[in-house]
Design a protein around this motif. Structure first.
Motif, mmCIF file in Angstrom:
data_model
loop_
_atom_site.group_PDB
_atom_site.id
_atom_site.type_symbol
_atom_site.label_atom_id
_atom_site.label_comp_id
_atom_site.label_asym_id
_atom_site.label_seq_id
_atom_site.Cartn_x
_atom_site.Cartn_y
_atom_site.Cartn_z
ATOM 1 N N UNK A 52 0.866 -1.170 0.000
ATOM 2 C CA UNK A 52 0.000 0.000 0.000
ATOM 3 C C UNK A 52 0.899 1.215 0.000
ATOM 4 N N UNK A 53 0.952 1.893 -1.124
ATOM 5 C CA UNK A 53 1.795 3.071 -1.269
ATOM 6 C C UNK A 53 0.964 4.322 -1.074
ATOM 7 N N UNK A 54 1.419 5.188 -0.206
ATOM 8 C CA UNK A 54 0.741 6.444 0.068
ATOM 9 C C UNK A 54 1.485 7.578 -0.611
ATOM 10 N N UNK A 55 0.735 8.457 -1.255
ATOM 11 C CA UNK A 55 1.355 9.579 -1.939
ATOM 12 C C UNK A 55 1.899 10.614 -0.964
ATOM 13 N N UNK A 56 1.292 10.692 0.206
ATOM 14 C CA UNK A 56 1.744 11.593 1.235
ATOM 15 C C UNK A 56 2.395 10.832 2.372
ATOM 16 N N UNK A 57 2.937 11.561 3.298
ATOM 17 C CA UNK A 57 3.631 10.948 4.424
ATOM 18 C C UNK A 57 2.652 10.262 5.374
ATOM 19 N N UNK A 58 3.020 9.071 5.824
ATOM 20 C CA UNK A 58 2.245 8.380 6.846
ATOM 21 C C UNK A 58 2.979 8.382 8.175
ATOM 22 N N UNK A 59 4.068 9.121 8.228
ATOM 23 C CA UNK A 59 4.886 9.144 9.435
ATOM 24 C C UNK A 59 4.078 9.560 10.652
ATOM 25 N N UNK A 60 3.214 10.552 10.480
ATOM 26 C CA UNK A 60 2.436 11.073 11.595
ATOM 27 C C UNK A 60 1.113 10.345 11.800
ATOM 28 N N UNK A 61 0.825 9.361 10.951
ATOM 29 C CA UNK A 61 -0.406 8.590 11.072
ATOM 30 C C UNK A 61 -0.169 7.447 12.042
ATOM 31 N N UNK A 62 -0.903 7.451 13.142
ATOM 32 C CA UNK A 62 -0.655 6.461 14.177
ATOM 33 C C UNK A 62 -0.943 5.042 13.720
ATOM 34 N N UNK A 63 -2.063 4.857 13.064
ATOM 35 C CA UNK A 63 -2.480 3.514 12.689
ATOM 36 C C UNK A 63 -2.792 3.433 11.204
ATOM 37 N N UNK A 64 -2.385 2.332 10.599
ATOM 38 C CA UNK A 64 -2.748 2.017 9.230
ATOM 39 C C UNK A 64 -3.332 0.616 9.206
ATOM 40 N N UNK A 65 -4.350 0.458 8.402
ATOM 41 C CA UNK A 65 -5.109 -0.787 8.367
ATOM 42 C C UNK A 65 -5.097 -1.425 6.987
ATOM 43 N N UNK A 66 -5.302 -2.742 6.981
ATOM 44 C CA UNK A 66 -5.688 -3.470 5.793
ATOM 45 C C UNK A 66 -7.113 -3.971 5.996
ATOM 46 N N UNK A 67 -7.913 -3.817 4.973
ATOM 47 C CA UNK A 67 -9.289 -4.298 4.955
ATOM 48 C C UNK A 67 -9.462 -5.233 3.774
ATOM 49 N N UNK A 68 -10.516 -6.012 3.805
ATOM 50 C CA UNK A 68 -10.860 -6.809 2.636
ATOM 51 C C UNK A 68 -12.364 -6.879 2.500
ATOM 52 N N UNK A 69 -12.789 -7.052 1.269
ATOM 53 C CA UNK A 69 -14.202 -7.168 0.976
ATOM 54 C C UNK A 69 -14.400 -8.303 -0.008
ATOM 55 N N UNK A 70 -15.076 -9.334 0.453
ATOM 56 C CA UNK A 70 -15.401 -10.471 -0.382
ATOM 57 C C UNK A 70 -16.752 -10.242 -1.044
ATOM 58 N N UNK A 71 -17.015 -10.930 -2.145
ATOM 59 C CA UNK A 71 -18.305 -10.762 -2.818
ATOM 60 C C UNK A 71 -19.472 -11.013 -1.874
ATOM 61 N N UNK A 72 -20.418 -10.087 -1.862
ATOM 62 C CA UNK A 72 -21.599 -10.229 -1.039
ATOM 63 C C UNK A 72 -21.400 -9.930 0.423
ATOM 64 N N UNK A 73 -20.227 -9.475 0.807
ATOM 65 C CA UNK A 73 -19.947 -9.185 2.204
ATOM 66 C C UNK A 73 -19.459 -7.756 2.368
ATOM 67 N N UNK A 74 -19.567 -7.257 3.590
ATOM 68 C CA UNK A 74 -19.106 -5.916 3.888
ATOM 69 C C UNK A 74 -17.596 -5.888 4.032
ATOM 70 N N UNK A 75 -17.040 -4.703 3.825
ATOM 71 C CA UNK A 75 -15.618 -4.518 4.047
ATOM 72 C C UNK A 75 -15.303 -4.739 5.524
ATOM 73 N N UNK A 76 -14.284 -5.522 5.799
ATOM 74 C CA UNK A 76 -13.921 -5.824 7.165
ATOM 75 C C UNK A 76 -12.442 -5.611 7.431
ATOM 76 N N UNK A 77 -12.123 -5.326 8.662
ATOM 77 C CA UNK A 77 -10.746 -5.094 9.068
ATOM 78 C C UNK A 77 -9.980 -6.409 9.127
ATOM 79 N N UNK A 78 -8.826 -6.436 8.510
ATOM 80 C CA UNK A 78 -7.962 -7.604 8.501
ATOM 81 C C UNK A 78 -6.807 -7.445 9.475
#
Length: 114
Positions: A22-48
Motif C-alpha cells: 500500500x503506497x501512500x502519496x503523502x507521508x504516513x509518518x504522523x499517522x498512528x495507525x494504518x489498516x488493511x481491509x478486505x471485501x469479499x463478494x456479497x460481504x461488507x468490508x472488514x478489518x484484517x
C-alpha cells in the motif's frame, strides 16, 4: 490529501503466499495507525490487520498466524504478508487509516483457488 494505491494481489493456490503493498502519496509518518481491509463478494468490508506507529499490531481472528502487517514510514508504504492462503481469503484488499480517513484506493484482488 493522501492517496493510497494497493498492489501485489493475484491468483494463488491454497497454501500459497502473497505480499501486498500500500503506497501512500503523502507521508504516513504522523499517522498512528494504518489498516488493511478486505471485501469479499456479497460481504461488507472488514478489518484484517492494523499496525500502529510504535509497531503494535492487531489481526482479525481469521488471519492470525498467517498474515503479517508491517510499515516502512520512510517509503510511505504499508505491507501485508499473506501466508498459508485459503480460499476464504479471496477478496479485494484495501488499505487506509482508520476509520477510512482517506479516499479509498482501487484495492487489489486476491484470489485463492486451485
Amino acid at each position: 490529501q493522501v492517496q493510497l494505491v494497493e498492489s501485489g494481489g493475484g491468483l494463488v493456490q491454497p497454501g500459497g503466499s502473497l505480499r501486498l503493498s500500500c503506497a501512500a502519496s503523502g507521508s504516513i509518518f504522523s499517522i498512528n495507525a494504518m489498516d488493511w481491509y478486505r471485501q469479499a463478494p456479497g460481504k461488507e468490508r472488514g478489518l484484517v490487520a492494523r499496525i500502529r506507529s510504535g509497531g503494535s499490531t492487531y489481526y482479525a481472528d481469521s488471519v492470525k498466524g498467517r498474515f503479517t502487517i508491517s510499515r516502512d514510514n520512510a517509503k510511505n508504504t504499508v505491507y501485508l504478508q499473506m501466508n498459508s492462503l485459503k480460499p476464504e481469503d479471496t477478496a479485494v484488499y484495501y488499505c487506509n487509516a482508520p476509520p477510512g480517513r482517506f479516499p479509498w484506493g482501487q484495492g487489489t484482488q486476491v484470489t485463492v483457488s486451485s
